[in-house]
Design a protein around this motif. Structure first.
Motif, PDB file in Angstrom:
ATOM      1  N   VAL A 129      39.044  41.640  44.046  1.00 35.26           N
ATOM      2  CA  VAL A 129      38.363  42.691  43.286  1.00 35.26           C
ATOM      3  C   VAL A 129      36.857  42.411  43.230  1.00 35.26           C
ATOM      4  CG1 VAL A 129      38.116  43.784  41.020  1.00 35.26           C
ATOM      5  CG2 VAL A 129      40.398  43.231  41.905  1.00 35.26           C
ATOM      6  N   GLY A 130      36.495  41.179  42.906  1.00 34.36           N
ATOM      7  CA  GLY A 130      35.086  40.816  42.830  1.00 34.36           C
ATOM      8  C   GLY A 130      34.371  40.970  44.161  1.00 34.36           C
ATOM      9  N   GLY A 131      35.049  40.619  45.252  1.00 33.26           N
ATOM     10  CA  GLY A 131      34.455  40.723  46.580  1.00 33.26           C
ATOM     11  C   GLY A 131      34.136  42.152  46.969  1.00 33.26           C
ATOM     12  N   VAL A 132      35.050  43.060  46.693  1.00 33.27           N
ATOM     13  CA  VAL A 132      34.828  44.476  47.012  1.00 33.27           C
ATOM     14  C   VAL A 132      33.643  45.024  46.219  1.00 33.27           C
ATOM     15  CG1 VAL A 132      35.802  46.796  46.821  1.00 33.27           C
ATOM     16  CG2 VAL A 132      37.197  44.926  47.730  1.00 33.27           C
ATOM     17  N   LEU A 133      33.574  44.701  44.932  1.00 34.97           N
ATOM     18  CA  LEU A 133      32.458  45.160  44.105  1.00 34.97           C
ATOM     19  C   LEU A 133      31.128  44.593  44.596  1.00 34.97           C
ATOM     20  CD1 LEU A 133      33.976  44.924  40.500  1.00 34.97           C
ATOM     21  CD2 LEU A 133      33.510  46.992  41.818  1.00 34.97           C
ATOM     22  N   CYS A 134      31.147  43.341  45.034  1.00 41.39           N
ATOM     23  CA  CYS A 134      29.946  42.691  45.536  1.00 41.39           C
ATOM     24  C   CYS A 134      29.432  43.381  46.799  1.00 41.39           C
ATOM     25  CB  CYS A 134      30.237  41.216  45.819  1.00 41.39           C
ATOM     26  SG  CYS A 134      28.839  40.284  46.483  1.00 41.39           S
ATOM     27  N   VAL A 135      30.331  43.673  47.728  1.00 39.29           N
ATOM     28  CA  VAL A 135      29.938  44.304  48.991  1.00 39.29           C
ATOM     29  C   VAL A 135      29.355  45.693  48.753  1.00 39.29           C
ATOM     30  CG1 VAL A 135      30.800  45.267  51.157  1.00 39.29           C
ATOM     31  CG2 VAL A 135      31.545  43.018  50.429  1.00 39.29           C
ATOM     32  N   ASP A 154      31.708  32.098  22.663  1.00 34.37           N
ATOM     33  CA  ASP A 154      30.615  33.036  22.400  1.00 34.37           C
ATOM     34  C   ASP A 154      30.251  33.880  23.623  1.00 34.37           C
ATOM     35  OD1 ASP A 154      30.429  32.022  19.834  1.00 34.37           O
ATOM     36  OD2 ASP A 154      28.924  30.521  20.400  1.00 34.37           O
ATOM     37  N   ILE A 155      30.964  33.695  24.734  1.00 36.03           N
ATOM     38  CA  ILE A 155      30.606  34.395  25.968  1.00 36.03           C
ATOM     39  C   ILE A 155      30.867  35.890  25.856  1.00 36.03           C
ATOM     40  CG2 ILE A 155      31.121  34.652  28.429  1.00 36.03           C
ATOM     41  CD1 ILE A 155      31.728  31.692  28.525  1.00 36.03           C
ATOM     42  N   GLN A 156      29.852  36.680  26.192  1.00 37.53           N
ATOM     43  CA  GLN A 156      29.958  38.134  26.248  1.00 37.53           C
ATOM     44  C   GLN A 156      29.752  38.576  27.698  1.00 37.53           C
ATOM     45  OE1 GLN A 156      30.806  39.819  23.491  1.00 37.53           O
ATOM     46  NE2 GLN A 156      30.741  37.915  22.284  1.00 37.53           N
ATOM     47  N   TRP A 157      29.988  39.869  27.958  1.00 35.36           N
ATOM     48  CA  TRP A 157      29.853  40.370  29.327  1.00 35.36           C
ATOM     49  C   TRP A 157      28.442  40.222  29.858  1.00 35.36           C
ATOM     50  CZ3 TRP A 157      33.831  40.335  32.073  1.00 35.36           C
ATOM     51  CH2 TRP A 157      35.075  40.658  31.546  1.00 35.36           C
ATOM     52  N   TYR A 158      27.451  40.410  28.987  1.00 34.43           N
ATOM     53  CA  TYR A 158      26.080  40.301  29.474  1.00 34.43           C
ATOM     54  C   TYR A 158      25.734  38.869  29.868  1.00 34.43           C
ATOM     55  CZ  TYR A 158      25.133  39.043  24.547  1.00 34.43           C
ATOM     56  OH  TYR A 158      25.148  38.469  23.305  1.00 34.43           O
ATOM     57  N   HIS A 159      26.412  37.880  29.266  1.00 30.04           N
ATOM     58  CA  HIS A 159      26.218  36.496  29.692  1.00 30.04           C
ATOM     59  C   HIS A 159      26.718  36.305  31.124  1.00 30.04           C
ATOM     60  CE1 HIS A 159      26.459  35.470  25.184  1.00 30.04           C
ATOM     61  NE2 HIS A 159      25.196  35.316  25.556  1.00 30.04           N
ATOM     62  N   ALA A 216      24.603  42.320  43.021  1.00 24.27           N
ATOM     63  CA  ALA A 216      25.820  42.121  43.800  1.00 24.27           C
ATOM     64  C   ALA A 216      26.667  40.984  43.226  1.00 24.27           C
ATOM     65  CB  ALA A 216      25.477  41.843  45.264  1.00 24.27           C
ATOM     66  N   ASN A 217      26.024  39.859  42.948  1.00 23.80           N
ATOM     67  CA  ASN A 217      26.779  38.709  42.440  1.00 23.80           C
ATOM     68  C   ASN A 217      27.162  38.878  40.978  1.00 23.80           C
ATOM     69  OD1 ASN A 217      26.866  36.457  44.634  1.00 23.80           O
ATOM     70  ND2 ASN A 217      24.825  37.358  44.774  1.00 23.80           N
ATOM     71  N   ALA A 218      26.336  39.603  40.227  1.00 22.53           N
ATOM     72  CA  ALA A 218      26.720  39.905  38.854  1.00 22.53           C
ATOM     73  C   ALA A 218      28.001  40.731  38.840  1.00 22.53           C
ATOM     74  CB  ALA A 218      25.600  40.657  38.143  1.00 22.53           C
ATOM     75  N   MET A 219      28.073  41.729  39.707  1.00 25.87           N
ATOM     76  CA  MET A 219      29.270  42.575  39.781  1.00 25.87           C
ATOM     77  C   MET A 219      30.476  41.792  40.291  1.00 25.87           C
ATOM     78  SD  MET A 219      28.643  45.412  38.465  1.00 25.87           S
ATOM     79  CE  MET A 219      30.190  46.188  38.939  1.00 25.87           C
ATOM     80  N   MET A 220      30.232  40.836  41.194  1.00 24.07           N
ATOM     81  CA  MET A 220      31.348  40.046  41.700  1.00 24.07           C
ATOM     82  C   MET A 220      31.971  39.208  40.588  1.00 24.07           C
ATOM     83  SD  MET A 220      31.673  37.397  44.884  1.00 24.07           S
ATOM     84  CE  MET A 220      30.852  36.013  44.126  1.00 24.07           C
ATOM     85  N   GLU A 226      36.047  37.962  36.627  1.00 31.03           N
ATOM     86  CA  GLU A 226      36.406  37.564  35.265  1.00 31.03           C
ATOM     87  C   GLU A 226      37.281  38.621  34.583  1.00 31.03           C
ATOM     88  OE1 GLU A 226      35.854  34.755  33.902  1.00 31.03           O
ATOM     89  OE2 GLU A 226      34.102  33.825  34.817  1.00 31.03           O
ATOM     90  N   MET A 227      36.964  39.901  34.790  1.00 32.88           N
ATOM     91  CA  MET A 227      37.761  40.967  34.184  1.00 32.88           C
ATOM     92  C   MET A 227      39.199  40.938  34.701  1.00 32.88           C
ATOM     93  SD  MET A 227      35.226  44.289  34.016  1.00 32.88           S
ATOM     94  CE  MET A 227      36.571  45.340  33.445  1.00 32.88           C
ATOM     95  N   THR A 228      39.338  40.721  36.007  1.00 32.06           N
ATOM     96  CA  THR A 228      40.674  40.691  36.601  1.00 32.06           C
ATOM     97  C   THR A 228      41.445  39.471  36.121  1.00 32.06           C
ATOM     98  OG1 THR A 228      39.766  41.783  38.562  1.00 32.06           O
ATOM     99  CG2 THR A 228      41.952  40.804  38.770  1.00 32.06           C
ATOM    100  N   MET A 229      40.779  38.341  36.002  1.00 35.01           N
ATOM    101  CA  MET A 229      41.439  37.126  35.515  1.00 35.01           C
ATOM    102  C   MET A 229      41.941  37.330  34.079  1.00 35.01           C
ATOM    103  SD  MET A 229      41.585  34.656  37.807  1.00 35.01           S
ATOM    104  CE  MET A 229      41.512  33.015  37.076  1.00 35.01           C
ATOM    105  N   GLU A 230      41.114  37.986  33.255  1.00 34.97           N
ATOM    106  CA  GLU A 230      41.534  38.268  31.888  1.00 34.97           C
ATOM    107  C   GLU A 230      42.695  39.263  31.854  1.00 34.97           C
ATOM    108  OE1 GLU A 230      38.372  39.385  29.293  1.00 34.97           O
ATOM    109  OE2 GLU A 230      37.240  37.522  29.608  1.00 34.97           O
ATOM    110  N   PHE A 231      42.624  40.278  32.722  1.00 35.30           N
ATOM    111  CA  PHE A 231      43.692  41.266  32.805  1.00 35.30           C
ATOM    112  C   PHE A 231      45.024  40.620  33.193  1.00 35.30           C
ATOM    113  CE2 PHE A 231      46.188  44.315  35.317  1.00 35.30           C
ATOM    114  CZ  PHE A 231      46.367  45.317  34.372  1.00 35.30           C
ATOM    115  N   LEU A 232      44.944  39.622  34.074  1.00 34.26           N
ATOM    116  CA  LEU A 232      46.148  38.927  34.544  1.00 34.26           C
ATOM    117  C   LEU A 232      46.579  37.824  33.580  1.00 34.26           C
ATOM    118  CD1 LEU A 232      45.270  38.608  38.343  1.00 34.26           C
ATOM    119  CD2 LEU A 232      46.879  40.206  37.304  1.00 34.26           C
ATOM    120  N   GLY A 233      45.806  37.616  32.524  1.00 34.26           N
ATOM    121  CA  GLY A 233      46.152  36.601  31.533  1.00 34.26           C
ATOM    122  C   GLY A 233      45.892  35.197  31.990  1.00 34.26           C
ATOM    123  N   ALA A 234      44.982  35.036  32.976  1.00 37.70           N
ATOM    124  CA  ALA A 234      44.681  33.704  33.512  1.00 37.70           C
ATOM    125  C   ALA A 234      43.457  33.086  32.872  1.00 37.70           C
ATOM    126  CB  ALA A 234      44.475  33.790  35.036  1.00 37.70           C
TER     127      ALA A 234
END
Length: 274
Positions: free
Chosen positions: A14-20, A182-187, A256-260, A265-273
């Protein structure tokens, strides 16, 4: 395949596709700057003038298809390597205790992952650069050099991708808040963007050499390998050529790398990892 690797694999895809998708127009300009020794404005203007807006996405299909699975391999091998080197549990090195060993393990795990990803992406990069520079098709390469020709430029790609992959994870983890609660998305956007800039800008000369070798004519090549290409570039264009494309690489690297990392991270959280 364990669940941890599967989660890293899926999130990396998922991250790779968003990065490209996010960074590809910048990458096209960068490649044309490096290959034709053009300024940023000239590369942008000429692409827009002769090819229109879609010219910035020329050659997108091959990396879009390949970068998802290759990024999956990248994050998958990173996860496996980090688990083997760093271990898990309360006694394992972390950003809180034994920071030096933890960041060294991050660098080593990232470098291992970068090696495996380079092995997958070298033929894809070769085809992509050929399309971006209108130099030749992959069929021509195979015809004159066989399947091994698809790994033209592999040595500078290794020099580029192995250390940068290690730097990538070190900078990303180092810029996150000390308290992980304390990590947020903007971090993550901030850390991921700067990780991309720090990693690629540190080895830009290798990227320039790789571009020139991979964009070279397969029938009447100008360069006879890594050393010959380096020598001729310096003799003909001076040291400045090795830093060609730095501004546009910086502009590309952050979003690009921010989106990756956000996608990962979003997918890892979605998968409960996470």
């Amino acid at each position: 395949m364990n669940s941890g690797f599967l989660a890293d694999f899926t999130a990396g895809w998922v991250g790779g596709v968003l990065c490209v998708v996010t960074g590809y127009p910048f990458d096209t300009i960068k490649v044309r700057q490096q290959n034709f020794s053009a300024s940023l404005w000239t590369a942008f203007k000429e692409t827009l003038r002769y090819e229109g807006i879609f010219g910035f996405y020329r050659g997108l299909v091959s990396p879009l298809i390949a970068y998802g699975p290759s990024n999956s391999i990248f994050f998958g091998f990173y996860g496996i390597s980090m688990h083997a080197l760093n271990g898990q549990g309360p006694g394992a090195p972390s950003h809180i205790n034994d920071r030096c060993k933890y960041f060294l393990n991050l660098f080593c795990a990232g470098s291992i992952a970068g090696f495996f990803q380079a092995g997958i992406m070298c033929p894809v990069e070769l085809v992509k650069i050929g399309l971006q520079t209108n130099s030749r098709e992959s069929q021509t390469i195979i015809k004159y050099h066989g399947l091994g020709g698809l790994y033209k430029g592999f040595l500078p790609m290794i020099f580029r991708d192995v250390p940068t992959s290690g730097i990538y994870f070190v900078v990303y983890e180092g810029l996150l808040p000390h308290s992980r609660k304390d990590i947020q998305w903007y971090h993550k956007i901030w850390a991921g963007g700067w990780a991309g800039i720090a990693s690629i800008s540190s080895v830009l000369p290798m990227d320039v050499i790789k571009t020139r070798i991979q964009a070279d004519d397969p029938i009447y090549p100008r360069y006879n390998g890594f050393v010959d290409c380096t020598r001729k570039l310096y003799q003909e264009e001076g040291y400045r050529i090795f830093w060609k494309g730095l501004p546009v690489i910086t502009m590309r690297a952050f979003p690009a790398n921010a989106m990756m990392f956000v996608g990962y991270e979003m997918t890892m959280e979605f998968l409960g990892a996470k």
